[in-house]
Write a protein that holds these residues in place. Structure first.
Motif, short mmCIF file in Angstrom:
data_model
loop_
_atom_site.label_atom_id
_atom_site.label_comp_id
_atom_site.label_asym_id
_atom_site.label_seq_id
_atom_site.Cartn_x
_atom_site.Cartn_y
_atom_site.Cartn_z
N THR A 20 -19.83 -17.62 14.94
CA THR A 20 -20.73 -18.59 14.32
C THR A 20 -19.99 -19.60 13.44
O THR A 20 -20.61 -20.53 12.93
CB THR A 20 -21.78 -17.88 13.47
OG1 THR A 20 -21.12 -17.14 12.42
CG2 THR A 20 -22.61 -16.92 14.31
N GLN A 21 -18.66 -19.41 13.27
CA GLN A 21 -17.86 -20.28 12.41
C GLN A 21 -18.41 -20.32 10.98
O GLN A 21 -18.36 -21.36 10.31
CB GLN A 21 -17.79 -21.69 13.00
CG GLN A 21 -17.14 -21.76 14.36
CD GLN A 21 -15.68 -21.32 14.34
OE1 GLN A 21 -14.88 -21.85 13.59
NE2 GLN A 21 -15.34 -20.33 15.16
N LEU A 167 -26.34 -4.66 9.82
CA LEU A 167 -26.69 -5.30 11.08
C LEU A 167 -25.70 -6.41 11.36
O LEU A 167 -25.26 -7.12 10.45
CB LEU A 167 -28.11 -5.87 10.99
CG LEU A 167 -29.25 -4.86 10.90
CD1 LEU A 167 -30.54 -5.56 10.46
CD2 LEU A 167 -29.46 -4.16 12.24
N TYR A 168 -25.35 -6.59 12.63
CA TYR A 168 -24.33 -7.58 12.99
C TYR A 168 -24.89 -9.00 12.90
O TYR A 168 -24.34 -9.86 12.21
CB TYR A 168 -23.81 -7.30 14.39
CG TYR A 168 -22.78 -8.29 14.87
CD1 TYR A 168 -21.46 -8.17 14.47
CD2 TYR A 168 -23.14 -9.34 15.72
CE1 TYR A 168 -20.51 -9.10 14.89
CE2 TYR A 168 -22.20 -10.26 16.15
CZ TYR A 168 -20.88 -10.13 15.73
OH TYR A 168 -19.95 -11.04 16.15
N ASP A 169 -25.95 -9.27 13.61
CA ASP A 169 -26.61 -10.58 13.61
C ASP A 169 -28.00 -10.35 14.18
O ASP A 169 -28.22 -10.51 15.39
CB ASP A 169 -25.82 -11.58 14.45
CG ASP A 169 -26.42 -12.99 14.41
OD1 ASP A 169 -27.59 -13.12 13.98
OD2 ASP A 169 -25.73 -13.94 14.82
N PRO A 170 -28.96 -9.95 13.34
CA PRO A 170 -30.27 -9.51 13.85
C PRO A 170 -31.03 -10.57 14.63
O PRO A 170 -31.79 -10.23 15.54
CB PRO A 170 -31.02 -9.11 12.58
CG PRO A 170 -30.29 -9.75 11.45
CD PRO A 170 -28.86 -9.84 11.87
N GLU A 171 -30.82 -11.86 14.34
CA GLU A 171 -31.53 -12.89 15.07
C GLU A 171 -31.08 -12.99 16.52
O GLU A 171 -31.85 -13.35 17.40
CB GLU A 171 -31.34 -14.25 14.37
CG GLU A 171 -32.04 -14.33 13.02
CD GLU A 171 -31.97 -15.73 12.44
OE1 GLU A 171 -31.43 -16.63 13.13
OE2 GLU A 171 -32.43 -15.93 11.30
N VAL A 195 -11.63 -8.88 11.62
CA VAL A 195 -12.30 -8.83 12.91
C VAL A 195 -13.62 -8.06 12.83
O VAL A 195 -13.66 -6.93 12.33
CB VAL A 195 -11.39 -8.21 13.98
CG1 VAL A 195 -12.16 -7.93 15.26
CG2 VAL A 195 -10.22 -9.15 14.27
N ARG A 196 -14.68 -8.69 13.33
CA ARG A 196 -16.00 -8.07 13.38
C ARG A 196 -16.35 -7.77 14.83
O ARG A 196 -16.22 -8.63 15.69
CB ARG A 196 -17.08 -8.99 12.79
CG ARG A 196 -16.80 -9.50 11.40
CD ARG A 196 -17.88 -10.48 10.95
NE ARG A 196 -19.11 -9.80 10.60
CZ ARG A 196 -20.32 -10.15 11.01
NH1 ARG A 196 -20.47 -11.16 11.85
NH2 ARG A 196 -21.39 -9.48 10.62
#
Length: 222
Positions: A20-21, A167-171, A195-196
């Motif tokens: 997502t930068q 949560l990593y990116d719920p959307e 790193v994710r």
């Protein structure tokens, strides 16, 4: 716990997501974190289960889901007379931040502890600190064999990925949870402090484990 927890004093950490930068800063209170990932012996002692196909008491437990890790934290907390931090209702889980029991670190806590005051992608030369595809022989290794970071934590990079609370990116990814650290089968670029990665909380993979922590500084009875 047999290996104990190390205290990490409050501070701030900058996180970034390449997809997502985006970047963000998290202020952290003092917490404690295990020196090593949970081992097979520890997991078997608490749960009576021995997941995965590897054998060795000092190997990090792997093939455990995020839900397995949450259950371990609650069970270990109850065994030691502490308040379990997670309230589970079906597919919903709530973290009681006031509970004194064992829990998963947040990803901000994980990265802060991993970096241990360093600023580069790793806290040392990769072959000295991490089991990764280039030196692991494509297998998991016992915890603590390689050099610790400056704050005394071993295997923060390489060996097994570690589940975090977040949560990593719920959307975009719904209930997927954050993984950190890289594993024994990963290339060197995946074994970096920033790193994710992500996985579904029900997935159990042979290069994913976890380590536990607790909130706050130790007390005389802790």
């Amino acid at each position: 716990m047999a290996d104990g927890l190390l205290t990490v004093h409050k501070g701030s950490v900058h996180l970034a997501d390449r997809r997502t930068q985006s970047t963000w800063t998290v202020e952290l209170e003092t917490f404690r974190l295990a020196r090593y990932p949970v081992t097979r012996a520890q997991y078997a002692h608490v749960t009576g289960q021995t997941p995965g196909t590897t054998r060795g008491d000092r190997l990090p437990v792997e093939s455990v889901s995020w839900w397995d890790a949450i259950a371990y934290c609650n069970t270990l907390s109850a065994l030691e007379g502490l308040t379990p931090p997670y309230r589970v209702d079906g597919e919903e889980v709530e973290w009681d931040a006031a509970a004194d029991g064992y829990r998963l670190p947040t990803e901000a806590e994980w990265e802060y502890a991993c970096r241990a005051g360093t600023n580069g992608p790793r806290y040392g030369p990769i072959d000295a600190i991490a089991w990764y595809r280039g030196n692991s022989g494509e297998r998991v290794h016992e915890v603590g064999e390689l050099r610790a970071n400056p704050w005394g934590f071993h295997d923060m990079l390489g060996n097994v990925f570690e589940w975090c609370w977040d949560l990593y990116d719920p959307e975009v990814y719904g209930t997927y949870r954050v993984l950190r650290g890289g594993g024994w089968f990963d290339e060197h670029w995946s074994c970096r402090a920033s790193v994710r990665r992500r996985s579904h909380p029900s997935f159990a993979v042979d290069d994913v484990g976890f380590r536990v922590g607790r909130s706050g500084a130790p007390t005389a009875s802790a």
